[in-house]
Design a protein around this motif. Sequence first.
Motif, PDB file in Angstrom:
ATOM      1  N   GLU A  24       0.370   3.687 -10.592  1.00 41.44           N
ATOM      2  CA  GLU A  24       1.127   4.489  -9.641  1.00 41.44           C
ATOM      3  C   GLU A  24       2.629   4.296  -9.811  1.00 41.44           C
ATOM      4  OE1 GLU A  24      -0.116   6.566  -7.544  1.00 41.44           O
ATOM      5  OE2 GLU A  24      -2.222   6.019  -7.223  1.00 41.44           O
ATOM      6  N   ARG A  65      -3.063   9.998   1.530  1.00 37.26           N
ATOM      7  CA  ARG A  65      -4.193   9.100   1.280  1.00 37.26           C
ATOM      8  C   ARG A  65      -3.677   7.679   1.028  1.00 37.26           C
ATOM      9  NH1 ARG A  65      -6.926   7.251  -3.217  1.00 37.26           N
ATOM     10  NH2 ARG A  65      -5.581   8.488  -4.578  1.00 37.26           N
ATOM     11  N   ARG A  66      -4.131   6.748   1.822  1.00 37.89           N
ATOM     12  CA  ARG A  66      -3.675   5.354   1.714  1.00 37.89           C
ATOM     13  C   ARG A  66      -4.410   4.665   0.567  1.00 37.89           C
ATOM     14  NH1 ARG A  66      -4.531   0.012   4.261  1.00 37.89           N
ATOM     15  NH2 ARG A  66      -2.512  -0.863   4.831  1.00 37.89           N
ATOM     16  N   ARG A  67      -3.651   3.952  -0.272  1.00 33.53           N
ATOM     17  CA  ARG A  67      -4.237   3.256  -1.401  1.00 33.53           C
ATOM     18  C   ARG A  67      -3.322   2.105  -1.797  1.00 33.53           C
ATOM     19  NH1 ARG A  67      -1.914   8.003  -2.625  1.00 33.53           N
ATOM     20  NH2 ARG A  67      -0.572   8.192  -4.480  1.00 33.53           N
ATOM     21  N   TYR A  95       0.841  -1.190   0.000  1.00 39.93           N
ATOM     22  CA  TYR A  95       0.000   0.000   0.000  1.00 39.93           C
ATOM     23  C   TYR A  95       0.882   1.247   0.000  1.00 39.93           C
ATOM     24  CZ  TYR A  95      -3.872  -3.094   1.233  1.00 39.93           C
ATOM     25  OH  TYR A  95      -4.811  -4.097   1.238  1.00 39.93           O
TER      26      TYR A  95
END
Length: 841
Positions: free
Chosen positions: A368, A360-362, A343
Amino acid sequence: MNLPYPAFLNQAAPAGTPDERDYTVLCKTGAVAYLSARQPGGALPQLLVARAHSPHMQPDAARELANELALRERLDPAWALAPVGSVSAPGSLTLLYADADAVSLAAAAPRRLSVTSFLALAPQMARALHGLHRAGLAHGNLNAGCFFIDAAPRPSPQQSPYPAPAGERRVRLGGFGMAAPARHATDTGADLHALGEIYYLLLAGRAPAADAAQCRSPRAFNRAIPERLSRLVMRMLAQDAAQCWPGAEEVAQALEQYACALPAPAPAVPLANRSASRKTILSRDATAATDDSHDIDALLRAMRALSAELDLEQLRPAIAGIACELTGAWRCLLLLRDEGRSYIEAEALASGGAIEINTRRRAAGEGEMSLGMLELALEGGSVCAGNDGSLLQSAAAHDDEDGACRALCIALTHGGEVPGALYLVRGEHGAAFDARQLTLARRLAAHAAICLHNALAHARLRRENEQLACAEQALRTSQELLKQGERFNHTGSMRYLVREDLMFCSDELCRIYGLEDGRNCINYEEFAALMHPDDRQEVIDTVDAAVAMGGTIRVEHRICRRDTGEVRYISGIGKPVWVDGTFVEYVGTATDITVRRQAEYAMRVAQADLERVSRANTVGQLTASIAHEINQPLMSIVSNAGASLRWLDRDPPNLDNARAGLRDIVAEGQRAGGMIAGLQGLTRNTEPVFARVDVNAAIRHILTISKSELERREVSLVLALAPEETCALGDLVQLQQVLLNLVVNAVEAMAEVRDRPRTLTVSSACTGDQRVEVAVQDTGEGIAPDAMPRVFDAFYTTKENGMGMGLAICRSIVENHRGRIRVAGAQPCGTVFRFDMPRVP
């Protein structure tokens, strides 16, 4: 300058061009947000504006912005971020500022500054506040977001009383939405106190305590702060006006004097890691780029900054920002693994000359970054991507100046574990990392892994401490509830260690036993001495027998309290605790049942009184029958006495006949006396005496008393008594009361019968299980089926004027004689009551 809204948005843009600026929030103060507006292509000029930070805050923000606009003439650009124009729109107001590249201190400064960086800013902040107070204004809402710093050094305005030091950026004060004329010294004092809180936050990394008496020195949280500087800040937070600084000007002078006394600092990376210009952050010339000592110094400062941060929420963006700043990367991602997946926890992006942080965690995806680089890095340590797209996993290739490394992924390794990785991209247009930057990146990643491990351990420890604190609080609450419950129930708890022969008592048990305060441990001999002498041996024998078998202890006994000598009734129970097949102790409770015993005694007395009253009431109903039965022997006595006198008056007297008449008089007198004694026994409140009772004789006696009543009500009697001997162990008076109640109830039940004979049947029998059974049956109206289960309940009656106690007393008496009483319907009509008792020879 008050511009219409479209003209303001489209300054220096062709007519009709829509607003394509990107708005970035710099800070928020009150209901107002300061935003930087810029267009990536540069077609529109960069702006600095202030407006409401949310739609529902529009009314409050409009008032604050209108107040700031009204004070514009009193705001000096030398120390104030003053609006140069405004834009009006329905229900809203927006202010425009000339300094489009100014950044807020809240965004530019890290959570904790070095002493050198602090002294470069703090005097200017104090002088800006002094300028506000010289203008006769009080700020009223001073916080870190109200101070603005130029993104690049610039000369101060000519003839400015607040010049910025050479090479430093100018600091100005903004956020005047709540500013007002200063009417009292406390108005400016509140601003000075708020400035002290900002200083404290910049030095210690945390806000001071709300209570001044509990506020610790900033040096307590950061040992690098000199004691003199710490005292200077604490003086700003003093509650006593005599101890506090007289004004902001004096604070600025003290800070400048202290800064001049310090030795010249070594070259350092200036502050501003989130929104400041990257060129300013890295400000170094071509020769400095090759200076190893300068790189080491910058790396050490970055490491110290990361080591000082133990909060994961602050550490993760700090790692990404510092890595982006230190290596000159265009983009940096901090990736952490969670349950087998990677993540993105923080992202640093150098865009438009500033470093912006996204927390923002993703989940990590191909959009990305390169997942192939990530997987190779997690396996081999680090991976470098060249301009041609090739991936190099050799450490030597990373240091090759011709490697053209445009992207780098470094595993965060510590203690044999790989919790994540750093992913860095050098530039958008194929720019590459040099060997120096690669070396800094690898060293920073190694230290970041250690810092993450420490922060995670700190977070776990903090959670464990919180859980421990919660458990301790729950234990204290449980103990207090247990104490309260013991006090309410008059029950104490104890532990009896069998081998040690020691008994540990709770506070309530000590109170019940009357032990001295603090005497919570006694031996078994002392416990036995507390018992009443009449109960002691029985309790000791019971306890010894239970201990020998490892069984449960159940005892009821009396104690004599040590303090008052009062006798109390105790009910105790103890359960054995087994360890490895052997019981080692007893745990149990002891309850003070003195009040219960007193209530039971009072209940027994009341029940006896009630039984006597019930008997008297029942006997009263048979007054006519009793009078008739007593009148018969009395009339016989009178007749025999007259006849005897006549026999004696004859000449010569007939002595034989006179003697016979006298003998009859004696017999009839004894008959009347026996009947009166029986009635006295029924009505007197005497203690029950259990003896051998002839049940058939008791039945005949009750029927004799009731004979006249049966004749008056025209009730036929059917008597069916057992021929054999029917004796039971009981109290004669109480058994007669039961029979009398049942006979009277049967007679009254047949009072309204007109269409059939009124018959009372009384029978006795010996059953096969060695019991004597008596039945009383009538031919009355009977009892409704739904009322059958309740006829023996207290205060329940089917009579119009009944009390509802007769049958309840009958049941209590029969059960005390180890018997049973029941009711059923008779055939073809009426009711039959039966009771039985154990038979005795």
